[in-house]
Design a protein around this motif. Sequence first.
Motif, mmCIF file in Angstrom:
data_model
loop_
_atom_site.group_PDB
_atom_site.id
_atom_site.type_symbol
_atom_site.label_atom_id
_atom_site.label_comp_id
_atom_site.label_asym_id
_atom_site.label_seq_id
_atom_site.Cartn_x
_atom_site.Cartn_y
_atom_site.Cartn_z
ATOM 1 N N THR A 285 15.472 87.976 74.923
ATOM 2 C CA THR A 285 14.454 87.016 74.646
ATOM 3 C C THR A 285 13.706 87.391 73.327
ATOM 4 O OG1 THR A 285 12.269 86.249 75.754
ATOM 5 C CG2 THR A 285 12.872 88.289 75.932
ATOM 6 N N MET A 286 12.799 86.731 72.802
ATOM 7 C CA MET A 286 12.134 87.071 71.665
ATOM 8 C C MET A 286 10.712 86.725 71.880
ATOM 9 S SD MET A 286 12.567 85.247 67.676
ATOM 10 C CE MET A 286 13.714 86.431 67.056
ATOM 11 N N ASP A 287 9.811 87.676 71.413
ATOM 12 C CA ASP A 287 8.145 87.379 71.633
ATOM 13 C C ASP A 287 7.709 86.641 70.314
ATOM 14 O OD1 ASP A 287 7.794 89.431 69.588
ATOM 15 O OD2 ASP A 287 7.238 90.898 70.991
ATOM 16 N N SER B 46 4.961 94.913 74.410
ATOM 17 C CA SER B 46 5.941 94.793 73.228
ATOM 18 C C SER B 46 6.428 96.268 72.734
ATOM 19 C CB SER B 46 5.329 94.249 72.200
ATOM 20 O OG SER B 46 4.032 94.796 71.791
ATOM 21 N N ASP B 47 5.548 97.493 73.131
ATOM 22 C CA ASP B 47 5.790 98.677 72.672
ATOM 23 C C ASP B 47 6.786 99.414 73.585
ATOM 24 O OD1 ASP B 47 4.271 98.565 70.478
ATOM 25 O OD2 ASP B 47 2.294 98.982 71.646
ATOM 26 N N GLY B 48 7.085 98.765 74.815
ATOM 27 C CA GLY B 48 8.231 99.326 75.850
ATOM 28 C C GLY B 48 7.453 100.176 76.978
ATOM 29 N N ASP B 49 6.126 100.027 76.804
ATOM 30 C CA ASP B 49 5.263 100.703 78.040
ATOM 31 C C ASP B 49 5.348 99.774 79.340
ATOM 32 O OD1 ASP B 49 4.439 102.746 76.227
ATOM 33 O OD2 ASP B 49 2.763 101.260 75.424
ATOM 34 N N THR C 99 13.545 92.041 61.213
ATOM 35 C CA THR C 99 14.577 92.045 60.086
ATOM 36 C C THR C 99 15.811 92.981 60.541
ATOM 37 O OG1 THR C 99 13.224 94.346 59.605
ATOM 38 C CG2 THR C 99 12.413 92.731 58.603
ATOM 39 N N GLY C 100 15.900 93.264 61.926
ATOM 40 C CA GLY C 100 16.896 94.172 62.446
ATOM 41 C C GLY C 100 16.690 95.380 62.560
ATOM 42 N N LYS C 101 15.680 95.937 62.573
ATOM 43 C CA LYS C 101 15.328 97.346 62.729
ATOM 44 C C LYS C 101 15.207 97.744 64.028
ATOM 45 C CE LYS C 101 12.066 101.034 61.363
ATOM 46 N NZ LYS C 101 11.018 101.355 60.611
ATOM 47 N N ILE C 102 15.635 98.683 64.519
ATOM 48 C CA ILE C 102 15.392 99.130 66.323
ATOM 49 C C ILE C 102 14.142 99.634 66.231
ATOM 50 C CG2 ILE C 102 16.105 100.660 67.956
ATOM 51 C CD1 ILE C 102 19.021 100.425 67.166
ATOM 52 N N ARG C 103 13.013 99.016 67.141
ATOM 53 C CA ARG C 103 11.852 99.674 67.400
ATOM 54 C C ARG C 103 11.856 100.632 68.422
ATOM 55 N NH1 ARG C 103 8.905 95.573 69.789
ATOM 56 N NH2 ARG C 103 6.934 96.496 68.941
ATOM 57 N N TRP C 104 12.649 100.522 69.528
ATOM 58 C CA TRP C 104 12.660 101.351 70.529
ATOM 59 C C TRP C 104 13.688 101.113 71.486
ATOM 60 C CZ3 TRP C 104 12.215 98.714 75.065
ATOM 61 C CH2 TRP C 104 11.536 97.664 75.101
ATOM 62 N N LYS C 105 14.296 102.015 72.404
ATOM 63 C CA LYS C 105 15.497 101.560 73.202
ATOM 64 C C LYS C 105 15.205 102.579 74.536
ATOM 65 C CE LYS C 105 19.098 104.360 71.201
ATOM 66 N NZ LYS C 105 20.460 104.442 70.713
ATOM 67 N N LYS C 106 15.542 102.003 75.516
ATOM 68 C CA LYS C 106 15.184 102.834 76.880
ATOM 69 C C LYS C 106 16.506 102.793 77.689
ATOM 70 C CE LYS C 106 10.293 101.693 77.281
ATOM 71 N NZ LYS C 106 9.907 103.398 77.013
ATOM 72 N N ASN C 107 16.812 104.009 78.277
ATOM 73 C CA ASN C 107 17.902 104.059 79.310
ATOM 74 C C ASN C 107 17.543 103.503 80.717
ATOM 75 O OD1 ASN C 107 20.084 104.525 80.902
ATOM 76 N ND2 ASN C 107 20.523 106.303 79.693
ATOM 77 N N TYR D 292 17.052 97.351 74.689
ATOM 78 C CA TYR D 292 16.670 97.565 73.133
ATOM 79 C C TYR D 292 15.515 96.592 72.751
ATOM 80 C CZ TYR D 292 21.409 100.123 72.357
ATOM 81 O OH TYR D 292 22.055 100.765 72.188
ATOM 82 N N SER D 293 14.454 97.029 71.954
ATOM 83 C CA SER D 293 13.684 96.108 71.154
ATOM 84 C C SER D 293 13.930 96.127 69.536
ATOM 85 C CB SER D 293 12.134 96.503 71.516
ATOM 86 O OG SER D 293 11.306 95.578 70.679
ATOM 87 N N ILE D 294 14.241 95.180 68.972
ATOM 88 C CA ILE D 294 14.494 94.927 67.496
ATOM 89 C C ILE D 294 13.620 94.046 66.829
ATOM 90 C CG2 ILE D 294 16.366 94.419 65.849
ATOM 91 C CD1 ILE D 294 18.397 94.680 68.189
ATOM 92 N N ASP D 295 13.166 94.528 65.782
ATOM 93 C CA ASP D 295 12.160 93.721 64.961
ATOM 94 C C ASP D 295 12.996 92.519 64.012
ATOM 95 O OD1 ASP D 295 13.139 94.523 62.430
ATOM 96 O OD2 ASP D 295 11.456 95.909 62.119
#
Length: 410
Positions: free
Chosen positions: A306-308, A370-373, A326-334, A321-324
């Motif tokens: 999905t995309m916000d 969007s910050d993964g919290d 431009t393709g930069k990884i913002r964060w990822k969670k196991n 994964y969350s990617i912006d």
Amino acid sequence: MRTKMKKLFLLLITFLFSLIGCKDEGTKPQELPPGYQQDIPWPSLADSPWPMNHHDPQSTGRGDQVGALSGVIEWTLDSLDLHSGSAVGIDSTIYISDTRFLRAISFNGKIKWKLELGHQTLTTPVISNDGTIYIIYPPYVYGIEPTGKIKWKFAADNTIDNDGLNIGKDGTLYFIDSGNKLYALGKDGNLKWSLIDYRFVSGTPTSISPDGGTLYVSGTNTGIIAIDLFTKMVKWSFGEMNTGGAAPLIDNDGNIYLTTSDINTISGNPAFFSINTSGKIRWFIQHNQFYKFSGEPMLPSHPEPTMDHKGNIYFGSDTLYSIDYTGKIRWKKNLMASSALALICDKDNYIYFAKDYAHHGNFDLNKINSDGDIIWSMKNIIGESSSSSPAIINNKIIIPTHDKYIHSIK
């Protein structure tokens, strides 16, 4: 005296124009940041919160209403046999297809009507602007009135499988049968045109460009096939790779996003790709989400991303994964489990995803910002999680399981 009055009149006119100028300057729209996403008008679809699978023909999974606030089950229906997602009509009626019946369910969980069609389906209904419900129950495609009356049915030449029904801006329906044949069906149920390509896979989910001119299909050992809907010909194809049957996501600029579930020659590993409207790579992110099964490394399935509204993309399976833009990884969670349900996003950019524990008959549902919290997490929801998309409707999440339950989460 007359000259003085004339000067006063001119001063008044000048003052009024200055006020208008200030008002125009004050209401001048601010420039949107790069990658910002707006809802794409689609006149053929119902003006409802969730008219089709994964919300829209671009498969963004992004709704225009607020999702569940508390993470509490409001109601549950059981004794069903579900293998697809749900769609929402203009009057907030929820439509769900199970093995035998197309069902209309009220906002408070009461069955309004059911129509026996008698064949197993994996298709999520599509709701048109006049309330017509389009659904595939092999071997037919149906157009059904909001009252449950059949308007028409169309028989394909071969078997139709899976969740592959999409709708163009003009109301044309698109789907693929097992004979590698793409159908373009009019909203009256009559065939407009067809196209055969050996790479087409029956029931493969598709996406459509924002201008309505290109249909994107995931093919056999082909990442994306782009079909020009005006010339009715293949424009280009991208990659020799397996996308795991997920529909590609399309953004406002027409860029295409897809995740691969196998090792490929472009990235060397499984990867999440962004390509442009010409089929050229914008960027890609490698991932390596293996798990062990009987000692052999395997790749988990990858549900639709999905995309916000900010242009941030969310995808993954055992890792989220969350990617912006431009393709930069913002964060990822196991996740310590596999993400099963298609990922969805609400109006306020909250993401909803499920955690599936090796098909033990229950799953967790999570809401994150969007910050993964994590905002809330629901544990052990009854039912086997499905790869189909939940629906967002008026502070609720409607979740069909891959068996007999459908839940409303508030």
